[in-house]
Design an enzyme around this catalytic site. Structure first.
Site, PDB file in Angstrom:
ATOM      1  N   GLY A   1      26.226 -47.273  11.047  1.00  0.00           N
ATOM      2  CA  GLY A   1      24.977 -46.595  11.393  1.00  0.00           C
ATOM      3  C   GLY A   1      24.952 -45.115  11.058  1.00  0.00           C
ATOM      4  O   GLY A   1      24.027 -44.418  11.474  1.00  0.00           O
TER       5      GLY A   1
ATOM      6  N   LEU B   1      25.957 -36.417  38.289  1.00  0.00           N
ATOM      7  CA  LEU B   1      27.389 -36.177  38.054  1.00  0.00           C
ATOM      8  C   LEU B   1      28.099 -37.416  37.498  1.00  0.00           C
ATOM      9  O   LEU B   1      29.321 -37.504  37.550  1.00  0.00           O
ATOM     10  CB  LEU B   1      28.097 -35.653  39.311  1.00  0.00           C
ATOM     11  CG  LEU B   1      27.577 -34.297  39.830  1.00  0.00           C
ATOM     12  CD1 LEU B   1      28.365 -33.859  41.059  1.00  0.00           C
ATOM     13  CD2 LEU B   1      27.665 -33.225  38.742  1.00  0.00           C
TER      14      LEU B   1
ATOM     15  N   TYR C   1      19.662 -46.200  21.468  1.00  0.00           N
ATOM     16  CA  TYR C   1      19.629 -44.793  21.891  1.00  0.00           C
ATOM     17  C   TYR C   1      18.404 -44.096  21.299  1.00  0.00           C
ATOM     18  O   TYR C   1      17.593 -43.502  22.027  1.00  0.00           O
ATOM     19  CB  TYR C   1      20.917 -44.078  21.469  1.00  0.00           C
ATOM     20  CG  TYR C   1      20.825 -42.575  21.602  1.00  0.00           C
ATOM     21  CD1 TYR C   1      20.653 -41.984  22.847  1.00  0.00           C
ATOM     22  CD2 TYR C   1      20.890 -41.740  20.471  1.00  0.00           C
ATOM     23  CE1 TYR C   1      20.543 -40.603  22.965  1.00  0.00           C
ATOM     24  CE2 TYR C   1      20.784 -40.371  20.591  1.00  0.00           C
ATOM     25  CZ  TYR C   1      20.603 -39.801  21.840  1.00  0.00           C
ATOM     26  OH  TYR C   1      20.480 -38.444  21.957  1.00  0.00           O
TER      27      TYR C   1
ATOM     28  N   ASN D   1      22.660 -31.789  15.295  1.00  0.00           N
ATOM     29  CA  ASN D   1      23.996 -31.879  15.924  1.00  0.00           C
ATOM     30  C   ASN D   1      24.300 -30.638  16.761  1.00  0.00           C
ATOM     31  O   ASN D   1      24.657 -29.590  16.205  1.00  0.00           O
ATOM     32  CB  ASN D   1      25.065 -32.079  14.848  1.00  0.00           C
ATOM     33  CG  ASN D   1      25.024 -33.483  14.272  1.00  0.00           C
ATOM     34  OD1 ASN D   1      24.011 -33.879  13.703  1.00  0.00           O
ATOM     35  ND2 ASN D   1      26.077 -34.235  14.432  1.00  0.00           N
TER      36      ASN D   1
ATOM     37  N   THR E   1      15.856 -36.340  19.949  1.00  0.00           N
ATOM     38  CA  THR E   1      16.990 -36.417  19.034  1.00  0.00           C
ATOM     39  C   THR E   1      16.566 -36.773  17.614  1.00  0.00           C
ATOM     40  O   THR E   1      15.555 -37.467  17.413  1.00  0.00           O
ATOM     41  CB  THR E   1      17.988 -37.493  19.535  1.00  0.00           C
ATOM     42  OG1 THR E   1      18.939 -37.759  18.521  1.00  0.00           O
ATOM     43  CG2 THR E   1      17.296 -38.807  19.863  1.00  0.00           C
TER      44      THR E   1
ATOM     45  N   ASN F   1      18.536 -46.089  32.031  1.00  0.00           N
ATOM     46  CA  ASN F   1      18.816 -44.676  32.312  1.00  0.00           C
ATOM     47  C   ASN F   1      17.861 -43.747  31.550  1.00  0.00           C
ATOM     48  O   ASN F   1      17.316 -42.802  32.113  1.00  0.00           O
ATOM     49  CB  ASN F   1      20.257 -44.339  31.941  1.00  0.00           C
ATOM     50  CG  ASN F   1      20.645 -42.975  32.452  1.00  0.00           C
ATOM     51  OD1 ASN F   1      20.576 -42.712  33.642  1.00  0.00           O
ATOM     52  ND2 ASN F   1      21.011 -42.087  31.555  1.00  0.00           N
TER      53      ASN F   1
HETATM   54  N1  UDP Z   1      33.017 -38.041  12.458  1.00  0.00           N
HETATM   55  C1  UDP Z   1      34.268 -38.247  11.868  1.00  0.00           C
HETATM   56  N2  UDP Z   1      35.334 -38.402  12.709  1.00  0.00           N
HETATM   57  C2  UDP Z   1      35.245 -38.362  14.076  1.00  0.00           C
HETATM   58  C3  UDP Z   1      33.973 -38.133  14.659  1.00  0.00           C
HETATM   59  C4  UDP Z   1      32.869 -37.977  13.812  1.00  0.00           C
HETATM   60  O1  UDP Z   1      34.394 -38.312  10.658  1.00  0.00           O
HETATM   61  O2  UDP Z   1      36.265 -38.537  14.758  1.00  0.00           O
HETATM   62  C5  UDP Z   1      31.840 -37.853  11.586  1.00  0.00           C
HETATM   63  C6  UDP Z   1      30.713 -38.850  11.854  1.00  0.00           C
HETATM   64  O3  UDP Z   1      30.915 -40.022  11.101  1.00  0.00           O
HETATM   65  C7  UDP Z   1      29.501 -38.035  11.407  1.00  0.00           C
HETATM   66  C8  UDP Z   1      29.882 -36.583  11.711  1.00  0.00           C
HETATM   67  O4  UDP Z   1      31.304 -36.588  11.871  1.00  0.00           O
HETATM   68  O5  UDP Z   1      29.320 -38.153  10.010  1.00  0.00           O
HETATM   69  C9  UDP Z   1      29.265 -36.062  12.989  1.00  0.00           C
HETATM   70  O6  UDP Z   1      29.505 -37.022  14.009  1.00  0.00           O
HETATM   71  P1  UDP Z   1      29.242 -36.719  15.552  1.00  0.00           P
HETATM   72  O7  UDP Z   1      29.720 -37.926  16.312  1.00  0.00           O
HETATM   73  O8  UDP Z   1      29.840 -35.403  15.901  1.00  0.00           O
HETATM   74  O9  UDP Z   1      27.667 -36.562  15.667  1.00  0.00           O
HETATM   75  P2  UDP Z   1      26.467 -37.555  15.235  1.00  0.00           P
HETATM   76  O10 UDP Z   1      26.105 -37.161  13.825  1.00  0.00           O
HETATM   77  O11 UDP Z   1      26.957 -38.959  15.349  1.00  0.00           O
HETATM   78  O12 UDP Z   1      25.388 -37.215  16.198  1.00  0.00           O
END
Ligand code: UDP
Length: 350
Positions: free
Chosen positions: A305, A55, A162, A191, A138, A113
């Site tokens: 990244g 939790l 990660y 995703n 992932t 973790n």
């Molecule tokens: N993204 C964005 N604005 C936000 C959050 C995410 O433009 O506030 C973009 C992010 O740069 C990526 C895509 O949305 O290109 C998906 O991001 P998310 O964090 O949902 O998943 P990830 O691909 O990092 O696992």
């Protein structure tokens, strides 16, 4: 002996494979986003489900079915006791820290973790003779894509702690299979998106960092705007492309993986996505269509990244598991997530 499935389940393969439905399953991280949906689907299929969750990030009220054990995987004694007193046919492991940026700042936390604690779980299982394991891996294990769509043969060179923590477990699982006969399926999510189509469960991260829930918070007025991280990528509209996969389709892949292990399959790794990429701009356009709301957009710098395009080749899961995503329409994923946002925060809606 097997129990009849309730007729309201939308989860077709669970209806068909009823001989598997009295399984005893441990779902670690069953109070989190993906785990809680899995617990619900397994319980609807008639499985005997126990959730173990610390939790720290999960929510007790997201565990709608079965037994609940409040414990941390760092606590080896609790794990030993659990496996001593309960018998399990398999373990599904969803518990991990998932924020890429945080993993760069706090690698010790992530390795502790995601790696050490998972080893505790694997060792407790192994000592108790439980030798079937489904692991949440992932797309981040691949790092910067060398080609897309990304299949299972793509080299794995993660670029952050990660992704490395997840790849380490994939490698450990390979060794545990060779040495101890522990059979596993590693499911590499692209995703994860959407929410329970019944509206009972959804995404509740704190802080929320994922695009779809953040866009919907901007639509509901809980956030003033959505930031677009970069419009200068080498993609048709300049924003990043990702492969969004509905949570119910992910759960179905876990169920099919479990069945494959129960039928004696070897350990496997599968990439899970729709195979269709959607840009950040397309997600925002979809949210505008689905919600009918104004969504304020602010252009922001690139997030560190972030590769321009991450799209899965999931042929292997389709061929070997018979998996086929059924909620691949982006508007449907956004609609289910919007239902959840409204169920949770309806009072705040304008
Ligand atoms: N993204 C964005 N604005 C936000 C959050 C995410 O433009 O506030 C973009 C992010 O740069 C990526 C895509 O949305 O290109 C998906 O991001 P998310 O964090 O949902 O998943 P990830 O691909 O990092 O696992």
């Amino acid at each position: 002996m097997y129990r009849q499935l309730p007729s309201n389940t939308f989860f077709k393969p669970l209806i068909q494979i009823t001989t598997m439905s009295n399984l005893r399953l441990l779902v670690v991280g069953g109070a989190g986003y993906i785990g809680s949906h899995m617990v619900k689907q397994l319980a609807l299929a008639g499985c005997n489900v126990t959730t173990l969750d610390s939790l720290v990030n999960g929510h007790r009220d997201a565990v709608l079915h079965g037994d609940f054990v409040h414990a941390d995987l760092a606590d080896k004694d609790s794990l030993t006791q659990l496996f001593k007193h309960q018998q399990f046919d398999a373990v599904l492991h969803f518990a991990s820290f998932i924020q890429v940026g945080e993993s760069v700042q706090k690698p010790a936390l992530y390795y502790e973790n995601n790696v050490t604690n998972t080893l505790n779980l694997l060792n407790a299982m192994n000592n108790a003779g439980v030798r079937r394991f489904i692991f949440s891996s992932t797309a981040a294990t691949f790092g910067e894509p060398q080609y897309t769509p990304i299949d299972e043969q793509h080299p794995q060179s993660p670029i952050n702690p990660y992704g490395r923590s997840k790849l380490m477990i994939e490698q450990i699982l390979n060794d545990y299979d060779n040495a101890y006969g522990l059979k596993s399926v590693c499911l590499r999510y692209f995703n994860a998106a959407g929410a329970d189509p019944d509206g009972q469960l959804g995404e509740r991260h704190n802080p929320e960092t994922h695009l779809i829930p953040l866009v919907l918070q901007a639509a509901s007025g809980r956030k003033p705007f959505i930031s677009v991280f970069g419009r200068d990528y080498d993609t048709p509209d300049g924003t990043c492309i990702r492969d969004y996969i509905h949570i119910s389709d992910l759960c179905e892949a876990h169920w099919l993986s479990l069945q494959s292990l129960l039928k004696g399959a070897n350990s496997q790794q599968y990439n899970l996505g729709n195979g269709h990429g959607f840009s950040v701009q397309e997600v925002i356009d979809s949210a505008r269509r689905v919600t009918g709301r104004h969504i304020e957009v602010v252009d922001a710098p690139r997030r560190e990244g972030d590769p321009a395009r991450l799209v899965a080749d999931s042929k292997s899961a389709r061929l070997n598991l018979g998996w086929s995503p059924r909620f691949s329409d982006l508007d449907v994923m956004v609609k289910h997530a919007w239902n959840w946002e409204q169920n949770q925060h309806g009072a705040n809606m304008p």
